[in-house]
Design a protein around this motif. Structure first.
Motif, PDB file in Angstrom:
ATOM      1  N   MET A   1       1.815  -1.533 -13.073  1.00 52.90           N
ATOM      2  CA  MET A   1       2.619  -0.721 -12.185  1.00 52.90           C
ATOM      3  C   MET A   1       4.094  -1.075 -12.309  1.00 52.90           C
ATOM      4  SD  MET A   1       2.312  -0.093  -8.086  1.00 52.90           S
ATOM      5  CE  MET A   1       1.093   1.182  -8.205  1.00 52.90           C
ATOM      6  N   ILE A   2       4.394  -2.356 -12.395  1.00 52.99           N
ATOM      7  CA  ILE A   2       5.797  -2.752 -12.481  1.00 52.99           C
ATOM      8  C   ILE A   2       6.422  -2.209 -13.765  1.00 52.99           C
ATOM      9  CG2 ILE A   2       5.521  -4.996 -13.601  1.00 52.99           C
ATOM     10  CD1 ILE A   2       7.597  -6.022 -11.523  1.00 52.99           C
ATOM     11  N   LYS A   3       5.646  -2.129 -14.823  1.00 49.23           N
ATOM     12  CA  LYS A   3       6.137  -1.583 -16.095  1.00 49.23           C
ATOM     13  C   LYS A   3       6.601  -0.135 -15.911  1.00 49.23           C
ATOM     14  CE  LYS A   3       4.762  -0.617 -20.785  1.00 49.23           C
ATOM     15  NZ  LYS A   3       3.773   0.189 -21.404  1.00 49.23           N
ATOM     16  N   VAL A   4       5.823   0.659 -15.198  1.00 46.57           N
ATOM     17  CA  VAL A   4       6.193   2.056 -14.956  1.00 46.57           C
ATOM     18  C   VAL A   4       7.480   2.125 -14.136  1.00 46.57           C
ATOM     19  CG1 VAL A   4       5.497   4.195 -13.811  1.00 46.57           C
ATOM     20  CG2 VAL A   4       3.847   2.917 -15.162  1.00 46.57           C
ATOM     21  N   HIS A  37      -1.494  -0.884  -3.906  1.00 42.74           N
ATOM     22  CA  HIS A  37      -0.950  -1.599  -5.061  1.00 42.74           C
ATOM     23  C   HIS A  37       0.538  -1.895  -4.891  1.00 42.74           C
ATOM     24  CE1 HIS A  37      -4.761  -0.594  -6.980  1.00 42.74           C
ATOM     25  NE2 HIS A  37      -4.456  -1.505  -7.877  1.00 42.74           N
ATOM     26  N   VAL A  38       1.272  -0.963  -4.325  1.00 42.45           N
ATOM     27  CA  VAL A  38       2.692  -1.197  -4.074  1.00 42.45           C
ATOM     28  C   VAL A  38       2.854  -2.342  -3.080  1.00 42.45           C
ATOM     29  CG1 VAL A  38       4.780  -0.230  -3.001  1.00 42.45           C
ATOM     30  CG2 VAL A  38       3.502   1.101  -4.699  1.00 42.45           C
ATOM     31  N   ARG A  39       2.055  -2.334  -2.020  1.00 44.31           N
ATOM     32  CA  ARG A  39       2.143  -3.413  -1.022  1.00 44.31           C
ATOM     33  C   ARG A  39       1.848  -4.768  -1.653  1.00 44.31           C
ATOM     34  NH1 ARG A  39      -1.869  -5.596   1.793  1.00 44.31           N
ATOM     35  NH2 ARG A  39      -3.221  -3.798   1.505  1.00 44.31           N
ATOM     36  N   LYS A  40       0.802  -4.835  -2.480  1.00 44.22           N
ATOM     37  CA  LYS A  40       0.450  -6.114  -3.114  1.00 44.22           C
ATOM     38  C   LYS A  40       1.516  -6.556  -4.104  1.00 44.22           C
ATOM     39  CE  LYS A  40      -4.459  -5.669  -2.408  1.00 44.22           C
ATOM     40  NZ  LYS A  40      -5.405  -6.740  -2.426  1.00 44.22           N
ATOM     41  N   LEU A  41       2.112  -5.607  -4.801  1.00 49.70           N
ATOM     42  CA  LEU A  41       3.192  -5.951  -5.725  1.00 49.70           C
ATOM     43  C   LEU A  41       4.408  -6.461  -4.957  1.00 49.70           C
ATOM     44  CD1 LEU A  41       4.198  -6.019  -8.620  1.00 49.70           C
ATOM     45  CD2 LEU A  41       4.802  -3.602  -8.403  1.00 49.70           C
ATOM     46  N   ARG A  42       4.719  -5.801  -3.867  1.00 51.77           N
ATOM     47  CA  ARG A  42       5.832  -6.266  -3.027  1.00 51.77           C
ATOM     48  C   ARG A  42       5.595  -7.682  -2.530  1.00 51.77           C
ATOM     49  NH1 ARG A  42       6.799  -0.868   0.622  1.00 51.77           N
ATOM     50  NH2 ARG A  42       8.412   0.067  -0.678  1.00 51.77           N
ATOM     51  N   GLU A  43       4.370  -7.992  -2.140  1.00 51.31           N
ATOM     52  CA  GLU A  43       4.054  -9.339  -1.660  1.00 51.31           C
ATOM     53  C   GLU A  43       4.343 -10.383  -2.729  1.00 51.31           C
ATOM     54  OE1 GLU A  43      -0.041  -9.131  -0.452  1.00 51.31           O
ATOM     55  OE2 GLU A  43       0.432  -8.046   1.408  1.00 51.31           O
ATOM     56  N   LYS A  44       4.211 -10.012  -3.977  1.00 51.41           N
ATOM     57  CA  LYS A  44       4.421 -10.957  -5.077  1.00 51.41           C
ATOM     58  C   LYS A  44       5.883 -11.083  -5.482  1.00 51.41           C
ATOM     59  CE  LYS A  44      -0.156 -10.319  -6.964  1.00 51.41           C
ATOM     60  NZ  LYS A  44      -0.967  -9.900  -8.081  1.00 51.41           N
ATOM     61  N   ILE A  55      11.383  -2.549  -4.672  1.00 52.08           N
ATOM     62  CA  ILE A  55      10.568  -1.336  -4.638  1.00 52.08           C
ATOM     63  C   ILE A  55      10.824  -0.656  -3.294  1.00 52.08           C
ATOM     64  CG2 ILE A  55       8.269  -0.331  -4.758  1.00 52.08           C
ATOM     65  CD1 ILE A  55       7.402  -2.785  -6.354  1.00 52.08           C
ATOM     66  N   GLU A  56      11.560   0.425  -3.368  1.00 50.75           N
ATOM     67  CA  GLU A  56      12.007   1.122  -2.169  1.00 50.75           C
ATOM     68  C   GLU A  56      11.108   2.322  -1.887  1.00 50.75           C
ATOM     69  OE1 GLU A  56      15.680   3.327  -2.767  1.00 50.75           O
ATOM     70  OE2 GLU A  56      16.387   2.483  -0.880  1.00 50.75           O
ATOM     71  N   THR A  57      10.799   2.546  -0.623  1.00 54.86           N
ATOM     72  CA  THR A  57      10.082   3.749  -0.219  1.00 54.86           C
ATOM     73  C   THR A  57      11.098   4.857  -0.012  1.00 54.86           C
ATOM     74  OG1 THR A  57       8.368   2.461   0.900  1.00 54.86           O
ATOM     75  CG2 THR A  57       8.590   4.780   1.542  1.00 54.86           C
ATOM     76  N   VAL A  58      10.879   5.977  -0.682  1.00 57.91           N
ATOM     77  CA  VAL A  58      11.731   7.154  -0.518  1.00 57.91           C
ATOM     78  C   VAL A  58      10.907   8.147   0.289  1.00 57.91           C
ATOM     79  CG1 VAL A  58      13.052   8.950  -1.687  1.00 57.91           C
ATOM     80  CG2 VAL A  58      12.789   6.701  -2.767  1.00 57.91           C
ATOM     81  N   TRP A  59      11.204   8.246   1.575  1.00 57.07           N
ATOM     82  CA  TRP A  59      10.385   9.049   2.475  1.00 57.07           C
ATOM     83  C   TRP A  59      10.269  10.486   1.987  1.00 57.07           C
ATOM     84  CZ3 TRP A  59       7.443   6.264   5.264  1.00 57.07           C
ATOM     85  CH2 TRP A  59       7.865   5.006   5.680  1.00 57.07           C
ATOM     86  N   GLY A  60       9.036  10.966   1.946  1.00 51.09           N
ATOM     87  CA  GLY A  60       8.764  12.325   1.516  1.00 51.09           C
ATOM     88  C   GLY A  60       8.724  12.505   0.014  1.00 51.09           C
ATOM     89  N   ARG A  61       9.044  11.460  -0.753  1.00 55.38           N
ATOM     90  CA  ARG A  61       9.079  11.555  -2.211  1.00 55.38           C
ATOM     91  C   ARG A  61       8.140  10.577  -2.884  1.00 55.38           C
ATOM     92  NH1 ARG A  61      13.727  13.460  -4.625  1.00 55.38           N
ATOM     93  NH2 ARG A  61      12.287  13.770  -6.333  1.00 55.38           N
ATOM     94  N   GLY A  62       8.212   9.299  -2.504  1.00 59.90           N
ATOM     95  CA  GLY A  62       7.376   8.289  -3.146  1.00 59.90           C
ATOM     96  C   GLY A  62       8.045   6.929  -3.144  1.00 59.90           C
ATOM     97  N   TYR A  63       8.008   6.274  -4.289  1.00 56.81           N
ATOM     98  CA  TYR A  63       8.569   4.927  -4.427  1.00 56.81           C
ATOM     99  C   TYR A  63       9.516   4.906  -5.613  1.00 56.81           C
ATOM    100  CZ  TYR A  63       4.536   3.698  -1.556  1.00 56.81           C
ATOM    101  OH  TYR A  63       3.593   3.637  -0.561  1.00 56.81           O
ATOM    102  N   ARG A  64      10.501   3.991  -5.551  1.00 54.73           N
ATOM    103  CA  ARG A  64      11.375   3.833  -6.707  1.00 54.73           C
ATOM    104  C   ARG A  64      11.806   2.384  -6.847  1.00 54.73           C
ATOM    105  NH1 ARG A  64      16.768   6.922  -4.815  1.00 54.73           N
ATOM    106  NH2 ARG A  64      17.281   5.533  -3.112  1.00 54.73           N
ATOM    107  N   TRP A  65      12.094   2.024  -8.072  1.00 57.73           N
ATOM    108  CA  TRP A  65      12.601   0.701  -8.404  1.00 57.73           C
ATOM    109  C   TRP A  65      14.122   0.777  -8.317  1.00 57.73           C
ATOM    110  CZ3 TRP A  65      10.416  -3.971  -9.364  1.00 57.73           C
ATOM    111  CH2 TRP A  65      11.220  -4.946  -9.893  1.00 57.73           C
ATOM    112  N   ARG A  66      14.695  -0.035  -7.476  1.00 59.91           N
ATOM    113  CA  ARG A  66      16.151  -0.041  -7.334  1.00 59.91           C
ATOM    114  C   ARG A  66      16.756  -0.996  -8.344  1.00 59.91           C
ATOM    115  NH1 ARG A  66      18.048  -1.045  -1.428  1.00 59.91           N
ATOM    116  NH2 ARG A  66      19.909  -1.356  -2.643  1.00 59.91           N
ATOM    117  N   LYS A  67      17.679  -0.484  -9.117  1.00 59.35           N
ATOM    118  CA  LYS A  67      18.408  -1.340 -10.042  1.00 59.35           C
ATOM    119  C   LYS A  67      19.297  -2.280  -9.237  1.00 59.35           C
ATOM    120  CE  LYS A  67      19.563   2.180 -13.079  1.00 59.35           C
ATOM    121  NZ  LYS A  67      20.466   2.720 -14.090  1.00 59.35           N
TER     122      LYS A  67
END
Length: 69
Positions: A1-4, A37-44, A55-67
């Motif tokens: 998941m982190i790779k994506v 999976h996002v929650r478990k990845l965040r925990e790590k 890993i930011e939650t974008v309400w109504g859209r999904g998730y994104r990796w913040r540079k």
């Protein structure tokens, strides 16, 4: 998941996007598995899971990796 996430930085990926990219278009199961999976990845990787910086939650859209800024 982190790779994506790293392949698509700053792009909001929906549950369906993540399911298709990681598990494939023929995935059979609950789409909420992405949330788990996002929650478990965040925990790590996050210092504070209640205030995620990477890993930011974008309400109504999904998730994104913040540079990093």
């Amino acid at each position: 998941m982190i790779k994506v996430f790293l392949e698509y930085p700053d792009k909001a990926l929906s549950r369906n996007d993540l399911l298709n990219l990681i598990w494939g278009v023929n995935f059979v199961g609950d789409p909420k598995t992405v949330d788990v999976h996002v929650r478990k990845l965040r925990e790590k990787i996050e210092d504070d899971c209640s205030k995620p910086r990477l890993i930011e939650t974008v309400w109504g859209r999904g998730y994104r990796w913040r540079k990093e800024e």
